[in-house]
Write an enzyme that holds these catalytic residues in place. Sequence first.
Site, PDB file in Angstrom:
ATOM      1  N   CYS A 127     -22.853  16.877  14.803  1.00 20.78           N
ATOM      2  CA  CYS A 127     -23.362  17.935  15.675  1.00 20.78           C
ATOM      3  C   CYS A 127     -24.313  17.419  16.743  1.00 20.78           C
ATOM      4  CB  CYS A 127     -24.044  19.011  14.841  1.00 20.78           C
ATOM      5  SG  CYS A 127     -22.965  19.723  13.573  1.00 20.78           S
ATOM      6  N   HIS A 147     -27.709  23.108  19.733  1.00 21.87           N
ATOM      7  CA  HIS A 147     -26.503  23.132  18.909  1.00 21.87           C
ATOM      8  C   HIS A 147     -26.459  24.450  18.161  1.00 21.87           C
ATOM      9  CE1 HIS A 147     -23.657  22.465  15.788  1.00 21.87           C
ATOM     10  NE2 HIS A 147     -24.567  22.279  14.855  1.00 21.87           N
ATOM     11  N   ASN A 200     -20.367  27.588  13.998  1.00 27.29           N
ATOM     12  CA  ASN A 200     -20.792  26.207  14.236  1.00 27.29           C
ATOM     13  C   ASN A 200     -19.564  25.365  14.563  1.00 27.29           C
ATOM     14  OD1 ASN A 200     -21.554  23.500  13.992  1.00 27.29           O
ATOM     15  ND2 ASN A 200     -22.895  23.850  12.240  1.00 27.29           N
TER      16      ASN A 200
END
Length: 383
Positions: A159, A309, A339
């Site tokens: 990420c 993020h 996500n």
Amino acid sequence: MANASGFLTPSISVNPNFKKIIRCSSSSSQGVDSFTPVESRVSRLVGKGCKLVGCGSALPHLQITNDDLSKIVDTNDEWISARTGIRNRRILTGNESLTGLATEAARKALEMADVEADDVDLILLCTSTPEDLFGGAPQIQKALGCKGNPLSFDITAACSGFVLGLVSASCYIRGGGFKNVLVIGADSLSRYVDWTDRGTCILFGDAAGAVLVQACDIEQDGLFGFDLHSDGDGNRHLNAGIKENETDHDLGTNGSAHAFPPNGSSYSCIKMNGTEVFRFAVGVVPQTIEASLANAGLNRSDIDWLLLHQANQRILDGVATRLEIPKDRVISNLANYGNTSAASIPLALDEAVRSGKVKQGQTIATAGFGAGLTWGSAILRWG
């Protein structure tokens, strides 16, 4: 040596005959067989900045809602949205591929920047889920039709990958004389999710996003400062390691094998300690953004947008609170996509730019954080 923005400034003493001694390839070559050395990049090194001039994104067609998930695990829409802020996510199916998504996102970024594929001289694919063990970036180069065979390779940092890609692109431009660098964030974590584990299957989706980073005069520089870190000790909180095979236990202490050849390897599903990852994120992200601001010589008040993020809405809210940034200046599309790992920042940026929310010349503080553990931030200007 390093300048005040945290970037390396090249100090070069060039031999008058340097171009006769060392010559570098560019994207004008027509293939391996016809490779011809061309103009050295040395003349482009000094006083160069970089700026973001185009963005794009792509999504799978299949949308999975929280209600859909409630049919396969013990959960419901209220439970998921209250704890994560997520209501929907997109999942790759059928003939769709991550390479296809990444290529589509890259094409859109090039179109916005009005740059031809043949003018790209570096492609960085930020992904932890390539469709080839040896990397997916060259396949994107092929799909885009870049005839000059530009260098293309993967960056694996989960990420945090896209932020590392941005910083890498700036270094290639500042220190290597590259002109147009595609930075693509693309992941399909749905392929590594345990769909019986309600603690992780509710979180992840698939997507791709891209930006074109372009060389410019130092006065137009749009990447002001950065801060990057990793801590391997935190790997135990978030990982997807190789599964152990029975053969592994047949190896003697001196390395001899009682059973050979070994069985094929495969990766386990994502394993995460949500509490520890949350604690990690809300602790390090404000710190890294403060460090990037200091490297850039800027203050919190100089930030127009906070772009993190997209992992969990509570993390976004917690970081914004610690940095004293109003919620209306925090970019979030988490509810729609979940996500998406390395894709989350460029995906959210692309939507914000195309909707008119983020405008030319505005300053963005962005940060990635995740498996590794890795984390980092950058202060940049759009356009």
